[in-house]
Design a protein around this motif. Structure first.
Motif, PDB file in Angstrom:
ATOM      1  N   ASN A 116       0.792  -1.228   0.000  1.00 44.12           N
ATOM      2  CA  ASN A 116       0.000   0.000   0.000  1.00 44.12           C
ATOM      3  C   ASN A 116       0.826   1.280   0.000  1.00 44.12           C
ATOM      4  O   ASN A 116       0.371   2.313  -0.475  1.00 44.12           O
ATOM      5  CB  ASN A 116      -0.917  -0.015   1.231  1.00 44.12           C
ATOM      6  N   THR A 168      -1.968  -1.685  -3.954  1.00 40.60           N
ATOM      7  CA  THR A 168      -2.873  -0.543  -4.032  1.00 40.60           C
ATOM      8  C   THR A 168      -2.501   0.281  -5.258  1.00 40.60           C
ATOM      9  O   THR A 168      -1.452   0.930  -5.297  1.00 40.60           O
ATOM     10  CB  THR A 168      -2.777   0.340  -2.780  1.00 40.60           C
ATOM     11  N   SER A 170      -4.723   2.566  -8.590  1.00 38.68           N
ATOM     12  CA  SER A 170      -5.624   3.719  -8.565  1.00 38.68           C
ATOM     13  C   SER A 170      -6.348   3.915  -9.889  1.00 38.68           C
ATOM     14  O   SER A 170      -5.848   3.533 -10.948  1.00 38.68           O
ATOM     15  CB  SER A 170      -4.836   4.989  -8.239  1.00 38.68           C
ATOM     16  N   PRO A 236      -8.757   2.013  -4.417  1.00 40.56           N
ATOM     17  CA  PRO A 236      -9.557   2.371  -3.242  1.00 40.56           C
ATOM     18  C   PRO A 236     -10.464   3.577  -3.469  1.00 40.56           C
ATOM     19  O   PRO A 236     -11.263   3.928  -2.599  1.00 40.56           O
ATOM     20  CB  PRO A 236      -8.494   2.687  -2.188  1.00 40.56           C
ATOM     21  N   LEU A 273      -9.346  -2.515   0.239  1.00 36.18           N
ATOM     22  CA  LEU A 273      -8.095  -3.267   0.344  1.00 36.18           C
ATOM     23  C   LEU A 273      -8.350  -4.625   0.984  1.00 36.18           C
ATOM     24  O   LEU A 273      -7.825  -5.652   0.545  1.00 36.18           O
ATOM     25  CB  LEU A 273      -7.063  -2.490   1.161  1.00 36.18           C
TER      26      LEU A 273
END
Length: 331
Positions: A116, A168, A170, A236, A273
Motif C-alpha cells: 500500500n 494498491t 488507482s 480504493p 483493500l
C-alpha cells in the motif's frame, strides 16, 4: 454505466456506492501492510485486527509513528499488544527493503501482503537510481513483494490456505496518456529531469505498477512451483488522506472543499483493500474496483498495452536483478 474515466461513473463510485464492511474472519493468519502508520494502510490494518488476524505487521518508514499507529489499533480494537508488530520499511532505500524481506523469512506463516505504501509529489528528486516516485511506487514495490512469494507459497502448502498479495493502485491510471511509453528505455526516460512531467508522474507510476502487477500475476500462474498465491490490485477510490499535503494556499483550500464533498472516509476506502485480500481465483491478475473486478483503461488492455507490459517488465526485471541478484527465481 459510463466508463470509469467519466464524471458519471466517478460520482457513482464516490458518492452512491458504499463498500461493505468486511466480515470474513482471518483467525490464525499473518498480515503485512506497508505504509500503515496513517491513512488507508492504518485503517486496513485496523480491519485485519478486528477480523481476528493472529499477527498484523505495520511496515513503516518511521518507527515512532508506527508505534503510535499500533497503540491506536490496540486501543480501538481492544486487542493484545503482541498482535500488532511494527517493522521498519523505507521504500526509498533498497537496503531497508531487503532487510525487511530477509526478516520476513523467519515468520511462521504469511497469508496476506498489502503493498500500500506510496508517494505523490510534483517535486523532482532522486531516490536510489530513479526519480523518487518511480523508486517508491514501482521498483521497491516489487523488490519487496517478490522475495515474499516463497514464504506465501510455503504457507499455502503448510496450512492449506490461499494467500493473497494485493497492490494498491488507482483509477488515476485512466488519466495519463503515458507518452514515455514510446521511449527506447522507459525507466531511463523517467529518470531524466529534462524530460520529467511531474504533474502527471503519480498517474504514470500507478499505470506502470498495474502493468507490472499483471505480468507478475501471469508469471506466477505459469510457474510450476507448489503453493498458489492470488495476486491482484485494487483501486480504493478517492479517499480522505494527506496525499496532497504539498499543496498550499488557495489550491489546498479548494482541494479540501471538493474532497469533503466526494472523497470516501479513510476507513471506508480501506475496506476495498481488505476486500481484495479476500479475493478468490477470479481476482487473480485483476483490477479490483468497488469490491469487484473493474474496468482498466484502454491503454492497459489493447495490443499496444500488452506490448508495453512486456517491455516494462523486461526493464524492471533487469533493475531488480541488478539490485538483488537471483530475485526473479522467487516467482
Amino acid at each position: 454505466m459510463p466508463s470509469p474515466s467519466s464524471p458519471g461513473a466517478f460520482f457513482y463510485s464516490q458518492v452512491i456506492y458504499h463498500p461493505p464492511l468486511p466480515t470474513k474472519k482471518l483467525t490464525g493468519q499473518t498480515v503485512i501492510v506497508t505504509g500503515s502508520n496513517v491513512g488507508l494502510g492504518l485503517e486496513a490494518a485496523r480491519h485485519f485486527v478486528r477480523l481476528d488476524a493472529n499477527k498484523v505487521i505495520l511496515a513503516v518508514r518511521n518507527l515512532e509513528k508506527g508505534q503510535k499507529a499500533k497503540q491506536s489499533i490496540v486501543s480501538s480494537e481492544k486487542t493484545k499488544a503482541d498482535v500488532v508488530e511494527v517493522w521498519k520499511l523505507d521504500l526509498g532505500d533498497y537496503r531497508s527493503v531487503k532487510e525487511f524481506t530477509a526478516r520476513a523469512q523467519g515468520l511462521e506463516r504469511l497469508d496476506i501482503v498489502i503493498e500500500n505504501a506510496g508517494i505523490l509529489t510534483t517535486k523532482w528528486s532522486m531516490m536510489e537510481e530513479n526519480e523518487s516516485t518511480i523508486t517508491t511506487n514501482v521498483v521497491s514495490q516489487f523488490l519487496h513483494a517478490i522475495p515474499l512469494l516463497p514464504k506465501m507459497r510455503e504457507t499455502a502448502i503448510k496450512f492449506n490456505t490461499l494467500p493473497r498479495l494485493v497492490f494498491t493502485t488507482s483509477f488515476v491510471h485512466w488519466l495519463t496518456k503515458f507518452p514515455e511509453r514510446k521511449e527506447d528505455k522507459i525507466f531511463a526516460a523517467l529518470a531524466d529531469p529534462k524530460k520529467a512531467r511531474m504533474g502527471d508522474r503519480y498517474n504514470v507510476s500507478k499505470l506502470i505498477e498495474i502493468y507490472c502487477v499483471q505480468e507478475l500475476a501471469e508469471l506466477q500462474s505459469a510457474s510450476q512451483k507448489e503453493g498458489r498465491v492470488i495476486i491482484n490490485h485494487v483501486n480504493p477510490g478517492w479517499v480522505v488522506s494527506e496525499v496532497m499535503r504539498e499543496w498550499t494556499g488557495l489550491k489546498q483550500m479548494i482541494f479540501r472543499i471538493v474532497r469533503s464533498l466526494v472523497a470516501r472516509p479513510t476507513e471506508v476506502g480501506a475496506r476495498t483493500l481488505v476486500n481484495a485480500a479476500e479475493g478468490g481465483e477470479e481476482t487473480h491478475g485483476q483490477y479490483m474496483d468497488d469490491c469487484g473486478v473493474g474496468k482498466r483503461a484502454p491503454l492497459v488492455i489493447t495490443e499496444e498495452g500488452k506490448a508495453i507490459q512486456k517491455k516494462l517488465w523486461t526493464e524492471l526485471s533487469q533493475k531488480l536483478e541488478s539490485i538483488q541478484p537471483g530475485i526473479l527465481q522467487n516467482i
